[in-house]
Design an enzyme around this catalytic site. Structure first.
Site, PDB file in Angstrom:
ATOM      1  N   ARG A  46       0.813  -1.218  -0.076  1.00  0.00           N
ATOM      2  CA  ARG A  46       0.111   0.012   0.024  1.00  0.00           C
ATOM      3  C   ARG A  46       1.160   1.448  -0.093  1.00  0.00           C
ATOM      4  O   ARG A  46       0.557   2.312  -0.601  1.00  0.00           O
ATOM      5  CB  ARG A  46      -0.861  -0.121   1.378  1.00  0.00           C
ATOM      6  N   LYS A 136     -12.140  14.576   5.955  1.00  0.00           N
ATOM      7  CA  LYS A 136     -13.271  14.174   5.195  1.00  0.00           C
ATOM      8  C   LYS A 136     -13.962  13.048   6.124  1.00  0.00           C
ATOM      9  O   LYS A 136     -13.254  12.172   6.969  1.00  0.00           O
ATOM     10  CB  LYS A 136     -12.675  13.356   4.060  1.00  0.00           C
ATOM     11  N   GLU A 177     -19.245  14.544   3.300  1.00  0.00           N
ATOM     12  CA  GLU A 177     -19.588  13.654   2.283  1.00  0.00           C
ATOM     13  C   GLU A 177     -20.653  12.730   2.428  1.00  0.00           C
ATOM     14  O   GLU A 177     -20.492  11.979   3.058  1.00  0.00           O
ATOM     15  CB  GLU A 177     -18.253  12.813   1.951  1.00  0.00           C
ATOM     16  N   LYS A 219     -18.873  17.417  -0.413  1.00  0.00           N
ATOM     17  CA  LYS A 219     -18.538  16.297  -1.418  1.00  0.00           C
ATOM     18  C   LYS A 219     -19.528  15.446  -1.495  1.00  0.00           C
ATOM     19  O   LYS A 219     -19.587  14.484  -0.902  1.00  0.00           O
ATOM     20  CB  LYS A 219     -17.438  15.524  -0.730  1.00  0.00           C
ATOM     21  N   SER A 261     -16.607  10.099  -7.252  1.00  0.00           N
ATOM     22  CA  SER A 261     -16.885   9.433  -8.750  1.00  0.00           C
ATOM     23  C   SER A 261     -17.956   8.467  -8.441  1.00  0.00           C
ATOM     24  O   SER A 261     -18.589   8.015  -9.441  1.00  0.00           O
ATOM     25  CB  SER A 261     -15.714   9.188  -9.309  1.00  0.00           C
ATOM     26  N   GLY A 262     -17.652   7.769  -7.136  1.00  0.00           N
ATOM     27  CA  GLY A 262     -18.683   6.693  -6.915  1.00  0.00           C
ATOM     28  C   GLY A 262     -18.848   5.373  -7.810  1.00  0.00           C
ATOM     29  O   GLY A 262     -19.871   4.735  -7.764  1.00  0.00           O
ATOM     30  N   GLY A 263     -17.948   5.216  -8.564  1.00  0.00           N
ATOM     31  CA  GLY A 263     -17.806   4.024  -9.543  1.00  0.00           C
ATOM     32  C   GLY A 263     -18.038   4.178 -10.990  1.00  0.00           C
ATOM     33  O   GLY A 263     -18.286   3.415 -11.670  1.00  0.00           O
TER      34      GLY A 263
HETATM   35  P1  13P Z   1     -14.645   7.597  -5.463  1.00  0.00           P
HETATM   36  O1  13P Z   1     -14.537   8.718  -6.399  1.00  0.00           O
HETATM   37  O2  13P Z   1     -13.944   6.407  -5.589  1.00  0.00           O
HETATM   38  O3  13P Z   1     -16.125   7.425  -4.966  1.00  0.00           O
HETATM   39  O4  13P Z   1     -14.012   7.834  -3.992  1.00  0.00           O
HETATM   40  C1  13P Z   1     -14.204   9.157  -3.345  1.00  0.00           C
HETATM   41  C2  13P Z   1     -14.085   9.064  -1.994  1.00  0.00           C
HETATM   42  O5  13P Z   1     -13.339   9.430  -1.530  1.00  0.00           O
HETATM   43  C3  13P Z   1     -15.179   8.070  -1.210  1.00  0.00           C
HETATM   44  O6  13P Z   1     -15.099   8.620   0.246  1.00  0.00           O
END
Ligand code: 13P
Length: 342
Positions: A46, A136, A177, A219, A261-263
């Site tokens: 990682r 966040k 978020e 977010k 972006s959520g996928g």
């Molecule tokens: P994704 O853009 O992959 O959805 O991730 C954003 C993120 O920080 C989720 O907490």
């Protein structure tokens, strides 16, 4: 609380048409993505992946801030440079994932509540000492038959607001978020309705807890049809719905909105962000930018696949997505930008 310092940080996070890079995947999520590519799953793997990201020459031209995992803020590059210093040296503001993850919500099957408020004040103070300047907290709202419940929306909004207040007390800008998930066969209209309600409740709770909106970044998800919905609207229709929803719910005092972006694929996320800025930018009270994880990292991780010899090519792919998203923030992205790089 130093209000002006918070405002300055929040504004710096959305300045110069840049956006945020989320690289704060939990250990299980990061391991899952490494495993898919046949890379070993341990702390050093990682670290190597995240060192590749922060060592990408030129990243600071497009990225204003990077959200790190707790493991990463304590790690160093192979040459001994702390990861946090590697970021600040190239003008990228370091941030931290401060939540304790989404857990099953009692009495509400299929719904999650984000935990992590206990002991948060002390943890935030430690992060400040390390040089972190923003944080966040992700709440997840699933959409299906009878879901989300009022209880889930309210409990998550309450936790987000209490986290945000603690962040500002510590001198950190909270990234707030609330993510309405894409999984499911719901329509864009259903996503709109739920996102609108969630944002209303979140801003009501932020107000109740006395959070200074000028020192917050939102977010949210884009307003999208579910992944399994048979009707997938055009980018212009997504842009219309998302901007209408945000204009109804997000106060003008908020300096910036940075989408997850959520996928979505990297390209589709850029196309949709571009459509919003191209059509509405001059009329919006806040900056509309990105805070993507998968939509920036995924192509690069695939190219890298754990091979030293492919580090440079992976960094080029990362830079390409960052460049496309800055162009999308300006409303200047085009498909030709993808062809030019391939
Ligand atoms: P994704 O853009 O992959 O959805 O991730 C954003 C993120 O920080 C989720 O907490």
């Amino acid at each position: 609380m130093n209000k002006q310092a918070l405002i300055n940080t929040a504004q710096a996070l959305v300045a110069d048409d840049k956006g945020l890079l989320a690289m704060d995947e939990s250990i299980p999520t990061c391991n899952k993505r490494l495993a898919k590519l046949g890379i070993s799953q341990n702390e050093d793997a990682r670290r190597v992946w995240r060192e590749l990201i922060v060592s990408t020459s030129g990243l600071g031209e497009y990225i204003s801030g990077a959200i790190l995992h707790d493991e990463t803020v304590h790690q160093r590059k192979k040459d001994g440079t702390p990861i946090i210093k590697a970021l600040t040296d190239v003008g990228i503001i370091p941030g931290i994932k401060a939540d304790g993850g989404a857990h099953d919500m009692a009495g509400h099957s299929g719904e999650k509540i984000t935990e992590g408020l206990d002991g948060l004040r002390a943890r935030l103070d430690e992060y400040v000492q390390l040089g972190v300047r923003f944080a966040k907290w992700r709440a997840v709202i699933a959409l299906s038959e009878g879901i989300p419940s009022r209880a889930c929306i309210k409990a998550n909004a309450h936790a987000l607001a209490r986290y945000a207040a603690l962040c500002q007390e510590a001198g950190l800008v909270p990234i707030v978020e609330p993510e309405v998930l894409m999984e499911g066969d719901h329509t864009l209209a259903q996503c709109f309705e739920v996102t609108e309600e969630v944002l209303h409740v979140v801003f009501n709770q932020l107000y109740t807890q006395g959070v200074m909106l000028e020192g917050v970044i939102l977010k949210p998800n884009m307003v999208l049809p579910g992944l399994d919905c048979s009707i997938q609207e055009t980018p212009d229709e997504v842009a219309d719905a998302t901007v209408t929803c945000l204009l109804r719910t997000v106060p003008a005092a908020v300096p910036g909105i940075a989408f997850l972006s959520g996928g979505q694929s990297g390209e589709l996320a850029s196309i949709r962000l571009n459509a919003m800025n191209q059509r509405f930018k001059s009329r919006l009270p806040w900056a509309l930018t990105f805070s993507f994880a998968r939509a920036i990292q995924q192509p690069a991780m695939g190219i890298w696949s754990g091979q030293d010899a492919r580090v440079k090519a992976a960094q080029q792919a990362l830079l390409q997505r960052a460049r496309c998203n800055r162009a999308a923030r300006r409303g200047e992205y085009s498909a030709a930008m993808e062809v030019a790089s391939s």
